[in-house]
Scaffold this motif. Structure first.
Motif, PDB file in Angstrom:
ATOM      1  N   CYS A 167       0.790  -1.232   0.000  1.00  0.00           N
ATOM      2  CA  CYS A 167       0.000   0.000   0.000  1.00  0.00           C
ATOM      3  C   CYS A 167       0.822   1.281   0.000  1.00  0.00           C
ATOM      4  O   CYS A 167       0.254   2.360   0.119  1.00  0.00           O
ATOM      5  N   THR A 222       3.370   1.866  -2.370  1.00  0.00           N
ATOM      6  CA  THR A 222       4.124   1.999  -3.623  1.00  0.00           C
ATOM      7  C   THR A 222       3.693   3.230  -4.393  1.00  0.00           C
ATOM      8  O   THR A 222       4.499   3.865  -5.066  1.00  0.00           O
ATOM      9  N   CYS A 223       2.417   3.586  -4.340  1.00  0.00           N
ATOM     10  CA  CYS A 223       1.936   4.732  -5.130  1.00  0.00           C
ATOM     11  C   CYS A 223       1.851   6.004  -4.304  1.00  0.00           C
ATOM     12  O   CYS A 223       1.936   7.084  -4.833  1.00  0.00           O
ATOM     13  N   HIS A 224       1.608   5.860  -3.040  1.00  0.00           N
ATOM     14  CA  HIS A 224       1.484   7.059  -2.210  1.00  0.00           C
ATOM     15  C   HIS A 224       1.997   6.775  -0.810  1.00  0.00           C
ATOM     16  O   HIS A 224       2.192   5.625  -0.426  1.00  0.00           O
ATOM     17  N   LEU A 269      -1.484   9.165   3.578  1.00  0.00           N
ATOM     18  CA  LEU A 269      -2.810   9.243   2.972  1.00  0.00           C
ATOM     19  C   LEU A 269      -3.777   8.301   3.693  1.00  0.00           C
ATOM     20  O   LEU A 269      -4.973   8.563   3.773  1.00  0.00           O
ATOM     21  N   VAL A 270      -3.234   7.226   4.238  1.00  0.00           N
ATOM     22  CA  VAL A 270      -4.066   6.239   4.925  1.00  0.00           C
ATOM     23  C   VAL A 270      -4.303   6.671   6.379  1.00  0.00           C
ATOM     24  O   VAL A 270      -5.413   6.673   6.882  1.00  0.00           O
ATOM     25  N   GLN A 323      -6.889   9.370   7.264  1.00  0.00           N
ATOM     26  CA  GLN A 323      -8.325   9.138   7.071  1.00  0.00           C
ATOM     27  C   GLN A 323      -9.025   9.047   8.422  1.00  0.00           C
ATOM     28  O   GLN A 323      -8.402   8.694   9.431  1.00  0.00           O
ATOM     29  N   LYS A 376     -11.019  -0.181  -4.353  1.00  0.00           N
ATOM     30  CA  LYS A 376     -10.803   0.941  -5.290  1.00  0.00           C
ATOM     31  C   LYS A 376      -9.337   1.030  -5.722  1.00  0.00           C
ATOM     32  O   LYS A 376      -9.026   1.265  -6.883  1.00  0.00           O
ATOM     33  N   MET A 377      -8.412   0.781  -4.755  1.00  0.00           N
ATOM     34  CA  MET A 377      -6.985   0.846  -5.078  1.00  0.00           C
ATOM     35  C   MET A 377      -6.626  -0.194  -6.134  1.00  0.00           C
ATOM     36  O   MET A 377      -5.779   0.033  -6.983  1.00  0.00           O
ATOM     37  N   PHE A 381      -7.464   2.003  -9.490  1.00  0.00           N
ATOM     38  CA  PHE A 381      -6.113   2.526  -9.689  1.00  0.00           C
ATOM     39  C   PHE A 381      -5.115   1.467 -10.160  1.00  0.00           C
ATOM     40  O   PHE A 381      -3.952   1.772 -10.398  1.00  0.00           O
TER      41      PHE A 381
HETATM   42  C1  HEC Z   1      -1.610   1.697  -8.088  1.00  0.00           C
HETATM   43  C2  HEC Z   1      -1.353   2.728  -7.157  1.00  0.00           C
HETATM   44  C3  HEC Z   1      -1.953   2.604  -5.774  1.00  0.00           C
HETATM   45  C4  HEC Z   1      -1.764   1.586  -4.866  1.00  0.00           C
HETATM   46  C5  HEC Z   1      -0.934   0.328  -5.007  1.00  0.00           C
HETATM   47  C6  HEC Z   1      -2.518   1.963  -3.708  1.00  0.00           C
HETATM   48  N1  HEC Z   1      -3.119   3.172  -3.890  1.00  0.00           N
HETATM   49 FE1  HEC Z   1      -4.215   4.186  -2.537  1.00  0.00          FE
HETATM   50  N2  HEC Z   1      -4.486   5.685  -3.847  1.00  0.00           N
HETATM   51  C7  HEC Z   1      -4.031   5.699  -5.152  1.00  0.00           C
HETATM   52  C8  HEC Z   1      -4.503   6.895  -5.797  1.00  0.00           C
HETATM   53  C9  HEC Z   1      -4.223   7.283  -7.226  1.00  0.00           C
HETATM   54  C10 HEC Z   1      -5.277   7.597  -4.846  1.00  0.00           C
HETATM   55  C11 HEC Z   1      -6.000   8.885  -5.028  1.00  0.00           C
HETATM   56  C12 HEC Z   1      -5.060   9.983  -4.650  1.00  0.00           C
HETATM   57  C13 HEC Z   1      -5.755  11.311  -4.658  1.00  0.00           C
HETATM   58  O1  HEC Z   1      -6.981  11.345  -4.543  1.00  0.00           O
HETATM   59  O2  HEC Z   1      -5.018  12.287  -4.776  1.00  0.00           O
HETATM   60  C14 HEC Z   1      -5.221   6.816  -3.644  1.00  0.00           C
HETATM   61  C15 HEC Z   1      -5.822   7.203  -2.444  1.00  0.00           C
HETATM   62  C16 HEC Z   1      -5.872   6.451  -1.302  1.00  0.00           C
HETATM   63  C17 HEC Z   1      -6.546   6.832  -0.082  1.00  0.00           C
HETATM   64  C18 HEC Z   1      -7.263   8.145   0.177  1.00  0.00           C
HETATM   65  C19 HEC Z   1      -8.745   7.962   0.240  1.00  0.00           C
HETATM   66  C20 HEC Z   1      -9.385   7.636  -1.056  1.00  0.00           C
HETATM   67  O3  HEC Z   1     -10.356   6.891  -1.007  1.00  0.00           O
HETATM   68  O4  HEC Z   1      -8.963   8.143  -2.112  1.00  0.00           O
HETATM   69  C21 HEC Z   1      -6.400   5.793   0.792  1.00  0.00           C
HETATM   70  C22 HEC Z   1      -6.932   5.674   2.202  1.00  0.00           C
HETATM   71  C23 HEC Z   1      -5.604   4.779   0.119  1.00  0.00           C
HETATM   72  N3  HEC Z   1      -5.275   5.212  -1.135  1.00  0.00           N
HETATM   73  C24 HEC Z   1      -5.254   3.571   0.680  1.00  0.00           C
HETATM   74  C25 HEC Z   1      -4.545   2.580   0.024  1.00  0.00           C
HETATM   75  C26 HEC Z   1      -4.330   1.246   0.560  1.00  0.00           C
HETATM   76  C27 HEC Z   1      -4.858   0.742   1.896  1.00  0.00           C
HETATM   77  C28 HEC Z   1      -3.593   0.566  -0.359  1.00  0.00           C
HETATM   78  C29 HEC Z   1      -3.119  -0.869  -0.311  1.00  0.00           C
HETATM   79  C30 HEC Z   1      -4.158  -1.851  -0.555  1.00  0.00           C
HETATM   80  C31 HEC Z   1      -3.350   1.480  -1.480  1.00  0.00           C
HETATM   81  N4  HEC Z   1      -3.951   2.682  -1.199  1.00  0.00           N
HETATM   82  C32 HEC Z   1      -2.609   1.163  -2.584  1.00  0.00           C
HETATM   83  C33 HEC Z   1      -3.232   4.770  -5.735  1.00  0.00           C
HETATM   84  C34 HEC Z   1      -2.810   3.593  -5.155  1.00  0.00           C
END
Ligand code: HEC
Length: 165
Positions: free
Chosen positions: A101, A103-105, A109-110, A113, A127-128, A132
């Motif tokens: 979780c 690698t992208c951000h 960000l988590v 919340q 959604k991720m 994404f």
């Molecule tokens: C492929 C890339 C990628 C990965 C891997 C990824 N994320 Fe994200 N994530 C994003 C993007 C793009 C956003 C939107 C960022 C923004 O809104 O500026 C985001 C946003 C979020 C947010 C903000 C709330 C939301 O709903 O937008 C949370 C919480 C989050 N990620 C949790 C996770 C978790 C937990 C994992 C591991 C399962 C994860 N991310 C893995 C790309 C990724």
């Protein structure tokens, strides 16, 4: 009528020789220039003077240090700004979260919340992956949700976890 006299062979070879000589001279000049640049480097030729004052406690005197730094040695082509990530709290499957979780951000960000119920975290992880395109094994997704609920769920222990003193 007199036919135009063909260019004599001698003039042609003479011209060819001249062209060859010019090419050889050009190559030599280029080689010398390239050699000189790689040997001496491109120097700006000036220095930055850094003065710093510090007091020596034992003698109660102020000492001024002057250092000359050649500009070439402080030329930078990359600046790295400090990057602080939160230390993620302990919880079940924290390692699975950390490998999938961030690698992208940033994990910030988590952690930023609000406390969500489990269904909301499931929706976010989904959604991720789906929206994404995150590469997270299906078997790992419930583990990540479990970790998220443990640190940022609606449960009482999760509410306590990130409370500031
Ligand atoms: C492929 C890339 C990628 C990965 C891997 C990824 N994320 Fe994200 N994530 C994003 C993007 C793009 C956003 C939107 C960022 C923004 O809104 O500026 C985001 C946003 C979020 C947010 C903000 C709330 C939301 O709903 O937008 C949370 C919480 C989050 N990620 C949790 C996770 C978790 C937990 C994992 C591991 C399962 C994860 N991310 C893995 C790309 C990724």
């Amino acid at each position: 009528m007199a036919e135009p006299e063909p260019k004599s062979e001698q003039t042609e070879t003479h011209q060819q020789h001249r062209a060859q000589r010019t090419t050889v001279i050009l190559i030599i000049v280029l080689a010398i220039t390239a050699g000189a640049i790689s040997w001496y480097g491109i120097r700006p030729g000036n220095e930055m003077v850094v003065t710093s004052k510090s007091s020596v406690i034992s003698s109660n005197k102020e000492v001024e240090t002057i250092r000359k730094i050649p500009l070439a040695s402080i030329a930078v082509d990359e600046i790295r700004l400090p990057h602080f990530d939160p230390i993620m709290p302990l919880g079940p499957h924290r390692d699975v979260f950390m490998t999938n979780c961030i690698t992208c951000h940033s994990p910030r960000l988590v952690i930023d919340q609000p406390h969500f119920p489990q269904e909301k975290w499931e929706e976010i992880v989904n959604k991720m992956v789906v929206t994404f395109g995150g590469h997270v094994y299906k078997k790992d997704q419930p583990k990540i949700v479990e970790y998220l609920v443990s640190i940022r769920g609606k449960t009482e222990s999760a509410q306590k976890k990130l409370q500031r003193p």
